[in-house]
Design an enzyme around this catalytic site. Structure first.
Site, short mmCIF file in Angstrom:
data_model
loop_
_atom_site.label_atom_id
_atom_site.label_comp_id
_atom_site.label_asym_id
_atom_site.label_seq_id
_atom_site.Cartn_x
_atom_site.Cartn_y
_atom_site.Cartn_z
N ALA A 10 0.82 -1.21 0.00
CA ALA A 10 0.00 0.00 0.00
C ALA A 10 0.86 1.28 0.00
O ALA A 10 0.69 2.15 -0.85
CB ALA A 10 -0.91 -0.03 1.22
N VAL A 11 1.79 1.37 0.93
CA VAL A 11 2.59 2.60 1.04
C VAL A 11 3.60 2.71 -0.11
O VAL A 11 3.76 3.78 -0.71
CB VAL A 11 3.34 2.67 2.40
CG1 VAL A 11 4.20 3.91 2.49
CG2 VAL A 11 2.34 2.63 3.55
N GLY A 12 4.26 1.60 -0.44
CA GLY A 12 5.26 1.63 -1.52
C GLY A 12 4.64 2.07 -2.83
O GLY A 12 5.19 2.92 -3.55
N ASP A 32 9.84 -6.07 -4.57
CA ASP A 32 9.09 -6.79 -3.53
C ASP A 32 9.52 -8.26 -3.56
O ASP A 32 10.11 -8.72 -4.54
CB ASP A 32 7.58 -6.67 -3.80
CG ASP A 32 6.73 -6.87 -2.54
OD1 ASP A 32 6.21 -5.87 -1.99
OD2 ASP A 32 6.59 -8.04 -2.11
N ARG A 82 0.40 -2.63 10.95
CA ARG A 82 -0.36 -3.09 12.12
C ARG A 82 -1.84 -3.29 11.77
O ARG A 82 -2.34 -2.75 10.78
CB ARG A 82 -0.20 -2.13 13.30
CG ARG A 82 -0.72 -0.73 13.08
CD ARG A 82 -0.64 0.07 14.38
NE ARG A 82 -0.64 1.51 14.13
CZ ARG A 82 -0.80 2.41 15.08
NH1 ARG A 82 -0.98 2.04 16.35
NH2 ARG A 82 -0.78 3.70 14.80
N ARG A 88 2.55 0.21 16.91
CA ARG A 88 3.60 0.05 15.89
C ARG A 88 4.75 -0.78 16.45
O ARG A 88 5.39 -1.54 15.74
CB ARG A 88 4.13 1.42 15.46
CG ARG A 88 3.09 2.32 14.78
CD ARG A 88 3.69 3.68 14.51
NE ARG A 88 2.79 4.61 13.85
CZ ARG A 88 1.96 5.44 14.49
NH1 ARG A 88 1.90 5.43 15.82
NH2 ARG A 88 1.20 6.28 13.83
N ASP A 148 3.00 13.09 10.39
CA ASP A 148 2.31 13.52 11.61
C ASP A 148 1.99 15.02 11.56
O ASP A 148 0.94 15.45 12.02
CB ASP A 148 3.18 13.20 12.84
CG ASP A 148 3.51 11.71 12.92
OD1 ASP A 148 2.71 10.90 12.43
OD2 ASP A 148 4.59 11.35 13.45
N ARG A 151 -0.98 15.58 9.40
CA ARG A 151 -2.21 15.23 10.14
C ARG A 151 -2.56 16.31 11.18
O ARG A 151 -3.73 16.61 11.41
CB ARG A 151 -2.03 13.87 10.84
CG ARG A 151 -2.06 12.73 9.83
CD ARG A 151 -1.83 11.39 10.50
NE ARG A 151 -1.96 10.32 9.54
CZ ARG A 151 -1.37 9.13 9.66
NH1 ARG A 151 -0.61 8.88 10.70
NH2 ARG A 151 -1.54 8.21 8.73
N HIS A 175 7.66 8.58 16.42
CA HIS A 175 6.46 8.30 15.60
C HIS A 175 5.70 7.15 16.26
O HIS A 175 5.75 6.01 15.81
CB HIS A 175 6.90 7.96 14.16
CG HIS A 175 5.76 7.65 13.25
ND1 HIS A 175 4.78 8.57 12.93
CD2 HIS A 175 5.43 6.52 12.58
CE1 HIS A 175 3.92 8.02 12.11
NE2 HIS A 175 4.28 6.76 11.88
N1 LIG Z 1 6.60 5.71 8.93
C1 LIG Z 1 5.32 5.95 8.62
O1 LIG Z 1 4.84 7.06 8.75
C2 LIG Z 1 4.49 4.83 8.06
C3 LIG Z 1 3.26 5.11 7.43
C4 LIG Z 1 2.52 4.05 6.93
C5 LIG Z 1 2.98 2.73 7.02
N2 LIG Z 1 4.17 2.51 7.62
C6 LIG Z 1 4.74 1.16 7.70
O2 LIG Z 1 5.14 0.78 6.39
C7 LIG Z 1 5.15 -0.64 6.29
C8 LIG Z 1 4.40 -1.07 5.05
O3 LIG Z 1 3.04 -0.78 5.15
P1 LIG Z 1 2.03 -1.17 3.96
O4 LIG Z 1 0.69 -0.71 4.36
O5 LIG Z 1 2.60 -0.76 2.66
O6 LIG Z 1 2.08 -2.78 4.05
P2 LIG Z 1 1.76 -3.82 2.89
O7 LIG Z 1 1.56 -5.14 3.54
O8 LIG Z 1 0.68 -3.29 2.02
O9 LIG Z 1 3.10 -3.85 2.03
C9 LIG Z 1 4.31 -4.32 2.52
C10 LIG Z 1 5.04 -5.01 1.38
O10 LIG Z 1 6.34 -5.38 1.83
C11 LIG Z 1 6.66 -6.57 1.14
N3 LIG Z 1 7.78 -7.23 1.78
C12 LIG Z 1 7.80 -7.98 2.91
N4 LIG Z 1 9.03 -8.44 3.15
C13 LIG Z 1 9.82 -7.99 2.15
C14 LIG Z 1 11.20 -8.12 1.86
N5 LIG Z 1 12.01 -8.81 2.64
N6 LIG Z 1 11.66 -7.53 0.75
C15 LIG Z 1 10.85 -6.82 -0.05
N7 LIG Z 1 9.54 -6.65 0.18
C16 LIG Z 1 9.03 -7.22 1.27
C17 LIG Z 1 5.37 -7.37 1.15
O11 LIG Z 1 5.38 -8.42 0.18
C18 LIG Z 1 4.35 -6.29 0.88
O12 LIG Z 1 4.03 -6.18 -0.49
C19 LIG Z 1 4.53 -1.14 7.61
O13 LIG Z 1 5.55 -1.53 8.51
C20 LIG Z 1 3.79 0.07 8.15
O14 LIG Z 1 3.64 0.03 9.53
C21 LIG Z 1 4.93 3.51 8.14
O1 LIG Z 2 -0.27 3.88 12.01
C1 LIG Z 2 0.49 3.07 11.50
O2 LIG Z 2 0.73 1.97 11.98
C2 LIG Z 2 1.10 3.39 10.18
C3 LIG Z 2 1.82 4.70 10.14
O3 LIG Z 2 2.83 4.77 11.08
C4 LIG Z 2 0.89 5.87 10.21
O4 LIG Z 2 1.10 6.74 11.05
O5 LIG Z 2 -0.05 5.94 9.39
#
Ligand SMILES: NC(=O)c1ccc[n+]([C@@H]2O[C@H](COP(=O)([O-])OP(=O)(O)OC[C@H]3O[C@@H](n4cnc5c(N)ncnc54)[C@H](O)[C@@H]3O)[C@@H](O)[C@H]2O)c1
Ligand SMILES: O=C(O)C[C@H](O)C(=O)O
Length: 308
Positions: A10-12, A32, A82, A88, A148, A151, A175
């Protein structure tokens, strides 16, 4: 300018889309581990190019890091998000192993890369990236505060019944649901403190809503958010790629700044072509200093769970 995004979830994907739409990078590689997933996302996104008017070339790779070679910037979003009710910090068991391997693989192929860490618990994952790559501290950036703060501005605009473009404000600290430090006393509407427009109680409500911004969305969506996280990452990537010298709160390794050392936590930094070009020392009130100290203690506790 070549940008790699690890994790086509989702995020990527959101981050790759925003980077492409802004059209400042020549190439975006999405990687991925799920067979064909990154290739599929890349092809789908490329089929928006003629509609959205960008020339950025997006390609996908299943675990083949040679395709990421020579990246100027790499974003790490790989790992699990999560679910409602989780913190987190609970993601550390799985995500630490993933972030460690991914960071090492990226640096092997792109020794001059600037890393942006997104995977949670983000401050601890940023610290881990330092420990396992040994990159200079200006080249490892944790993304959290930019999101943040966006938001915070959204909540302030809602409370003031004002356009978001009128609002300025910043969130520093860890965070996490409890560790964020929204700088409410310094937030403004066109240079006028927001406290001139809303009551102290309403401002406190904005602060609390901001801190649980991620948890609120996780409850609504069943998984964590992606549009604003993707937009926040793309803003950091653009600031570096275009040498904008913009200021964002980012998680960075501190060495005495804010009275903290050997910790990655959110503080305002200037981003340019060298990554973090300056850590900005903002004067904090005694209450904000105390909250920052408490936040740092929380991050250090999570860092203590790492095997480094
Ligand atoms: N820092 C922030 O503000 C913030 C914001 C949103 C999400 N996040 C974090 O980002 C991460 C991803 O969230 P998401 O919603 O995209 O999750 P997601 O499950 O939609 O995507 C994660 C992807 O990572 C891939 N993956 C897993 N292991 C891997 C590896 N070893 N090598 C390459 N790819 C791999 C998975 O196959 C999956 O496609 C989570 O840990 C989430 O908590 C952080
Ligand atoms: O809330 C989360 O777990 C994902 C991310 O850190 C966010 O703030 O959206």
């Amino acid at each position: 300018m070549k940008v790699t995004v690890v994790g086509a979830g989702a995020v990527g994907a959101s981050c790759a889309e925003y980077i492409a739409i802004k059209d400042f990078a020549s190439e975006v590689v999405i990687l991925d581990i799920k067979e064909g997933y990154a290739e599929g996302k890349a092809m789908d996104l490329m089929q928006t190019a003629s509609l959205n008017g960008f020339d950025t070339k997006i390609t996908g790779s299943t675990s083949d890091y040679s395709k990421t070679a020579g990246s100027d910037i790499a974003v790490i979003t790989s790992g699990i998000p999560r679910k409602p009710g989780m913190t987190r910090e609970e993601l550390i068991g799985i995500n630490a192993g993933i972030v460690k391997t991914v960071a090492q693989n990226l640096v092997k192929e792109s020794p001059n890369v600037i890393l942006i860490v997104v995977s949670n618990p983000m401050d601890t994952m940023t610290y881990l990236a330092h420990k396992v790559t040994g990159l200079p501290k200006n080249r490892i950036i944790g993304m959290g505060g930019a999101l943040d703060s966006a938001r915070f501005k959204y909540r302030l605009a809602e409370a003031l019944e004002a356009p978001i473009s009128d609002i300025d404000g910043m969130v520093i600290g860890g965070h996490s649901d409890t560790g964020m430090v929204p700088l409410a006393s310094q937030a403004t509407r066109n240079s006028v403190r927001v406290s001139e427009f809303i009551s102290e109680d309403r401002l406190q409500q904005v602060v609390e809503d901001t801190k649980v911004g991620g948890a609120t969305l996780t409850k609504l969506l069943g998984t964590s958010a992606w549009y604003a996280p993707g937009a926040a990452v793309s803003a950091l990537v653009q600031a570096i790629a275009c040498d904008q010298k913009k200021m964002f709160p980012c998680s960075t390794m501190l060495d005495g700044e804010y009275g903290l050392s050997d910790i990655c936590i959110g503080v305002p930094v200037i981003l340019g072509k060298n990554g973090i070009e300056k850590i900005v020392d903002v004067p904090l009130s005694d209450a904000e200093k105390a909250k920052m100290k408490e936040s740092a203690e929380g991050v250090k506790k999570t860092n203590g769970l790492l095997d480094v």
